[in-house]
Design an enzyme around this catalytic site. Structure first.
Site, short mmCIF file in Angstrom:
data_model
loop_
_atom_site.label_atom_id
_atom_site.label_comp_id
_atom_site.label_asym_id
_atom_site.label_seq_id
_atom_site.Cartn_x
_atom_site.Cartn_y
_atom_site.Cartn_z
CG ASP A 204 -2.92 0.66 -6.82
OD1 ASP A 204 -1.87 0.08 -8.26
OD2 ASP A 204 -2.86 0.86 -5.57
CG HIS B 185 -3.92 -9.49 -2.06
ND1 HIS B 185 -2.87 -8.63 -0.92
CD2 HIS B 185 -3.24 -10.93 -1.40
CE1 HIS B 185 -2.60 -9.42 -0.14
NE2 HIS B 185 -3.11 -10.16 -0.25
CB CYS C 176 -21.77 -13.93 -15.93
SG CYS C 176 -20.59 -14.81 -17.30
CB THR D 180 -0.03 6.18 0.70
OG1 THR D 180 1.24 5.25 1.01
CG2 THR D 180 -1.33 4.76 1.01
CG PHE E 19 -8.47 0.32 1.51
CD1 PHE E 19 -9.49 1.50 1.52
CD2 PHE E 19 -9.04 0.12 0.09
CE1 PHE E 19 -9.99 2.61 0.05
CE2 PHE E 19 -8.87 0.35 -1.37
CZ PHE E 19 -9.59 1.79 -0.57
NE ARG E 20 -5.10 -5.55 4.99
CZ ARG E 20 -4.73 -6.11 4.55
NH1 ARG E 20 -4.70 -5.46 3.26
NH2 ARG E 20 -5.46 -7.62 3.38
CB ALA F 187 -0.42 -0.06 1.21
CG ASN G 255 7.05 0.22 4.86
OD1 ASN G 255 6.28 0.57 4.32
ND2 ASN G 255 6.62 -0.16 6.20
#
Ligand code: ZN
Length: 248
Positions: free
Chosen positions: A103, A120, A153, A27, A34-35, A23, A219
């Site tokens: 994204d 994910h 569908c 950002t 979201f976490r 993430a 990070n």
């Protein structure tokens, strides 16, 4: 020599670099984590995959949430961190970008689809859960706009969901295998913007290191795996990587 200079040298001497992004790289493009505290998942309980399948109301709620956050995502563009990775891929030094992000910004920055491994999934389009046929979100929104009608569908009648991996949904096998192969072939593994707490994804840096690769973690905050890394840089990804790779 600064830490960025050390990273620059490591990149120069590496032959098979793999990036692992979370993430934190997104950002910097204005996409909320979201976490994080204040993120959407701290306000709303996530809709688990089983609920999505079992309940029409859960499916409606997931589309409501999707369209509530969709505009922010559509406005986001790749930043210098994404562009630095795209450059390394273009140069043939970076073999894969393994990402926890959904994204699509790595592809938007110019990394070819076959070099991006999305652990994910991807929230910029939708797919049938049964036959995997792809659906664009604009179409889903048109359907949903009429009394919150749920999209099904047109080929098989299956449920349509964003192409993401939900809580309770199994990890995508093909992507896990590709990520494993890339990790085992890497001589330099660079973690960017992940706190390395979500497994099984967070197992890849451990594996790379045990397999003899050098491990770098960029990070903003310390991570669970800093002790194991050859180099840790607690700074912005865009500023760090654009200097290390020489892009703007
Ligand atoms: Zn289908």
């Amino acid at each position: 020599m600064t830490k960025v200079d050390v990273l620059k040298r490591m990149i120069a001497s590496a032959e098979s670099i793999v990036a692992f992004t979370g993430a934190g790289i997104s950002t910097e493009s204005g996409i909320p984590d979201f976490r994080s505290p204040g993120g959407i998942w701290s306000k709303y309980r996530p809709i688990e995959f089983g609920e999505f399948l079992a309940s029409a109301e859960a499916r409606r709620e997931s589309w409501r949430r999707k369209f509530a956050t969709h505009a922010t995502l559509q406005r986001a563009t790749p930043n210098a961190g994404h562009r630095a990775l795209a450059r390394l891929v273009e140069q043939g030094k970076m073999t894969a970008v393994i990402t926890q992000n959904i994204d699509g910004l790595h592809q938007a920055s110019g990394v070819p689809d076959d070099r991006v491994i999305e652990l994910h999934g991807n929230t910029t389009y939708a797919a049938c859960l049964d036959c995997r046929r792809r659906y664009e979100l604009d179409w889903v929104r048109e359907v949903f706009a009429v009394d919150e009608r749920l999209p099904v569908c047109t080929a098989c009648g299956g449920h349509i969901k964003t192409a993401t991996i939900s809580f309770g949904q199994s990890m995508p096998e093909a992507e896990m295998e590709r990520a494993l192969a890339a990790t085992l072939a890497a001589d330099l593994f660079i973690v960017l913007g992940s706190s390395l707490v979500v497994y099984p994804a967070a197992g890849f840096p451990v594996l790379a290191k045990r397999n003899g690769a050098r491990l770098v973690i960029v990070n903003r905050e310390p991570t669970e795996q800093d002790d194991m890394a050859d180099l840790v840089i607690n700074a912005e990804i865009g500023a760090t990587m654009s200097r290390a790779v020489g892009v703007n």
